[in-house]
Design an enzyme around this catalytic site. Structure first.
Site, short mmCIF file in Angstrom:
data_model
loop_
_atom_site.label_atom_id
_atom_site.label_comp_id
_atom_site.label_asym_id
_atom_site.label_seq_id
_atom_site.Cartn_x
_atom_site.Cartn_y
_atom_site.Cartn_z
N LEU A 153 -88.88 9.15 -14.67
CA LEU A 153 -89.86 8.24 -14.07
C LEU A 153 -91.28 8.79 -14.26
O LEU A 153 -91.98 9.09 -13.30
CB LEU A 153 -89.55 7.99 -12.60
CG LEU A 153 -90.22 6.74 -12.00
CD1 LEU A 153 -89.52 5.48 -12.50
CD2 LEU A 153 -90.22 6.78 -10.48
N ARG A 155 -95.04 8.02 -16.55
CA ARG A 155 -95.93 6.86 -16.57
C ARG A 155 -95.23 5.63 -17.11
O ARG A 155 -95.36 4.53 -16.58
CB ARG A 155 -97.13 7.14 -17.47
CG ARG A 155 -97.96 8.33 -17.10
CD ARG A 155 -99.00 8.54 -18.19
NE ARG A 155 -99.74 9.78 -18.04
CZ ARG A 155 -99.41 10.93 -18.61
NH1 ARG A 155 -98.34 11.02 -19.39
NH2 ARG A 155 -100.16 12.00 -18.43
N SER A 175 -84.78 11.97 -12.16
CA SER A 175 -85.98 12.65 -12.62
C SER A 175 -85.87 14.10 -12.15
O SER A 175 -85.07 14.39 -11.26
CB SER A 175 -87.18 11.94 -11.97
OG SER A 175 -88.37 12.23 -12.66
N ILE A 231 -86.36 3.55 -25.13
CA ILE A 231 -87.69 3.47 -25.75
C ILE A 231 -88.34 4.86 -25.78
O ILE A 231 -89.56 4.97 -25.94
CB ILE A 231 -88.63 2.48 -25.02
CG1 ILE A 231 -88.58 2.68 -23.51
CG2 ILE A 231 -88.31 1.04 -25.34
CD1 ILE A 231 -89.21 3.87 -22.95
N ARG A 233 -86.94 8.67 -27.18
CA ARG A 233 -86.70 9.29 -28.48
C ARG A 233 -85.20 9.22 -28.74
O ARG A 233 -84.40 9.33 -27.79
CB ARG A 233 -87.10 10.77 -28.45
CG ARG A 233 -88.59 11.05 -28.50
CD ARG A 233 -89.18 10.77 -29.89
NE ARG A 233 -90.57 11.16 -29.98
CZ ARG A 233 -91.60 10.33 -29.85
NH1 ARG A 233 -91.39 9.05 -29.60
NH2 ARG A 233 -92.85 10.78 -29.97
N ASP A 257 -85.07 1.06 -29.50
CA ASP A 257 -86.28 1.09 -30.33
C ASP A 257 -86.40 2.43 -31.06
O ASP A 257 -87.25 2.57 -31.93
CB ASP A 257 -87.51 0.88 -29.44
CG ASP A 257 -88.80 0.72 -30.23
OD1 ASP A 257 -88.79 -0.09 -31.19
OD2 ASP A 257 -89.80 1.37 -29.91
N GLU A 262 -84.62 8.39 -37.65
CA GLU A 262 -85.34 7.18 -38.02
C GLU A 262 -86.41 7.53 -39.05
O GLU A 262 -86.93 8.66 -39.01
CB GLU A 262 -85.96 6.52 -36.78
CG GLU A 262 -86.97 7.40 -36.07
CD GLU A 262 -87.49 6.79 -34.78
OE1 GLU A 262 -86.69 6.43 -33.90
OE2 GLU A 262 -88.72 6.71 -34.65
N HIS A 280 -88.84 1.21 -33.89
CA HIS A 280 -89.80 2.07 -33.19
C HIS A 280 -91.17 1.39 -33.14
O HIS A 280 -92.16 1.95 -33.60
CB HIS A 280 -89.90 3.46 -33.85
CG HIS A 280 -90.45 4.51 -32.92
ND1 HIS A 280 -90.13 5.84 -32.99
CD2 HIS A 280 -91.32 4.41 -31.87
CE1 HIS A 280 -90.76 6.52 -32.06
NE2 HIS A 280 -91.49 5.67 -31.35
#
Lengths: 322, 322
Positions: A153, A155, A175, A231, A233, A257, A262, A280
């Site tokens: 958690l 930004r 977290s 979203i 890595r 994503d 990749e 991505h």
């Protein structure tokens, strides 16, 4: 006044190149090339690196630029940079946080709904003409009101949670430490979070500290009706376990994503019917990329003006100017 | 006790059929067939119609069922039913509002982001292998923080607005009358709203009162960078003008779940690269369709129990029991 010599990697649009060339003497290097391939006289002049992409910048790379004092990363994730090696050499490192959080959160929410509602399959149903000849598309899964688990958690995780709260979702998170939230439920264990949640969104930082943190056990705790959105890595997830779980149906679906290796991703992904796959592109809007470029340059300009850096990430950077 | 005779149109899953058959003697009729095609002895027994689909129910249809006293529509939009004709015959009409608002709002938000971020094109970029061989996908458009105009601020419009407010969007709306809102901007003119907004979402009721209300002028006021989302009815938009504007680029993009003549939609739509096309699936989740079926049955059961109807839409229905 001579302009400082800055090495740039990766491809920059005109809106970045023009102000960069106004402020600096720009030297270009392919993102996947090593700094040792630079001519000696160029390498010796470089005092800062404006970096873009995910190719590793390690101690050897830094040593090939003997006067390097600053690495300005384009992007919030700086896992490609060996930050300890930079600190050991007195090199400041900066990134571009905050300005991209909204875009990343937008794509995370849209991937979750797109997978739950099978928007890609439904679109193909319309475009193929099947809707007209064969009728309604099968019923899918509701998102509003579901339990969402956010792993990490920071930004971006916070932006995702606050959007999904407006979808009447219950928010839980795991977290390293409990955060200040508007009543979101804290879990000190990722498996317990995944067990509680209907769907899970990964919003961790990358790097060795989080590698494989979303394990087989976490993935299977999400379950056959759950969706995993990533979203962050590719490295944060046990990717073979993710592929197995998606192929077997032990995990209901995914919105991805980011991937290991990749853009040359595991071809097993391409055959999945229960995953939304994005290249991505979470921060890839013109508006946000302009903001990211501007923040990268502000950090460089502050460095050369000996002012405090806007968004330092390592000890050396935080203590700048020294 | 004999069960009441109910005529049902459209296709119902087992979770609806079973409780329907427990409570009623069920007679089935194809959604696009006329009640005049029923055998006389069946038609005479029918006291209620459980209706699903968009085929028109007019006065002649009602007259073919001489003892019809109730029409329970599956869905919030009852524009297929001639409500005045029902009132003239003392026939109560009900719909299934509220239970579907969340799903519809979810899809509206996801279509807006999917179009702005070109998620369909990006997905094809990954699946074709182009990402691996040709690199990054082109930059797209940011949604968070944009100005959103909602045309028609009923229950569904309100749900869409409250979600997009969590994306830090500025909310404006046009509506027959000013509504109580958390500071959303009211426009008494649809063109002025479209002019102000970056993107527009249509959340009107269907029927003759709103036909073509989203005119060529409204569409062109949204402009070449704007996106039009429609989750209401195809009839609310001047569809030839919409197609022209999308083909020429005078409108930037669209997210469409509803069309004129659906499911046999205008083939010009199928060629558009700047539109997300969904097969009228905004309420098509298992969870919501179960809730809609339950509410349709509750109205029927209240009708036969001579209790107030849950969700009446016409004068006769609102005065029930009489």
């Amino acid at each position: 006044m001579t302009k400082p010599d800055v090495l740039i990697t990766g491809s920059y649009p005109e809106w970045d190149m023009q102000p960069m060339q106004e402020a600096f003497t720009v030297h270009e290097l392919a993102a996947d090339a090593s700094a040792t391939s630079l001519p000696r006289d160029v390498a010796d002049k470089i005092t800062a690196l404006a970096m873009k992409g995910h190719a590793p910048i390690d101690g050897a790379y830094m040593d090939a630029l003997p006067n390097l004092k600053m690495i300005a990363n384009f992007g919030v994730g700086y896992d490609a940079i060996d930050v300890e090696a930079a600190d050991a050499r007195g090199i400041a490192v900066t990134n571009t946080p905050d300005v991209l959080s909204d875009d990343v959160a937008d794509l995370a929410v849209a991937m979750l709904i797109a997978q739950a509602r099978d928007m890609m399959g439904a679109e193909a149903w319309v475009r193929s003409g099947n809707w007209g000849t064969q009728g309604a598309y099968p019923l899918k899964q509701k998102v509003s009101g579901s339990r969402i688990g956010i792993i990490g958690l920071g930004r971006i995780g916070h932006e995702i949670a606050s959007r999904l709260a407006a979808f009447k979702c219950e928010i839980g998170y795991s977290s390293r430490s409990r955060k200040e939230t508007p009543g979101w439920q804290y879990f000190d264990d990722h498996v317990a979070l995944a067990d509680w949640a209907d769907h899970v969104v990964i919003a961790l930082a990358g790097g060795p500290g989080t590698a494989g943190l979303v394990s087989k056990q976490v993935i299977e705790a999400i379950g056959p009706r759950g969706i995993l959105v990533n979203i962050s890595r590719g490295s944060t997830v046990d990717e073979p376990a993710l592929l197995d779980a998606l192929e077997s149906g032990r995990l209901g679906g995914a919105g991805l994503d980011v991937f290991e290796n990749e853009p040359k991703i595991d071809p097993r992904f391409l055959k999945l019917k229960n995953a939304v796959l994005q290249p991505h592109q979470a921060s890839a809007t013109a508006e946000t990329r302009q903001d990211m470029g501007a923040l990268q340059r502000e950090n460089l300009l502050s460095f050369y003006a000996k002012k405090p850096l806007q968004t330092p990430v390592n000890k050396t950077g935080k203590s700048y100017p020294r």
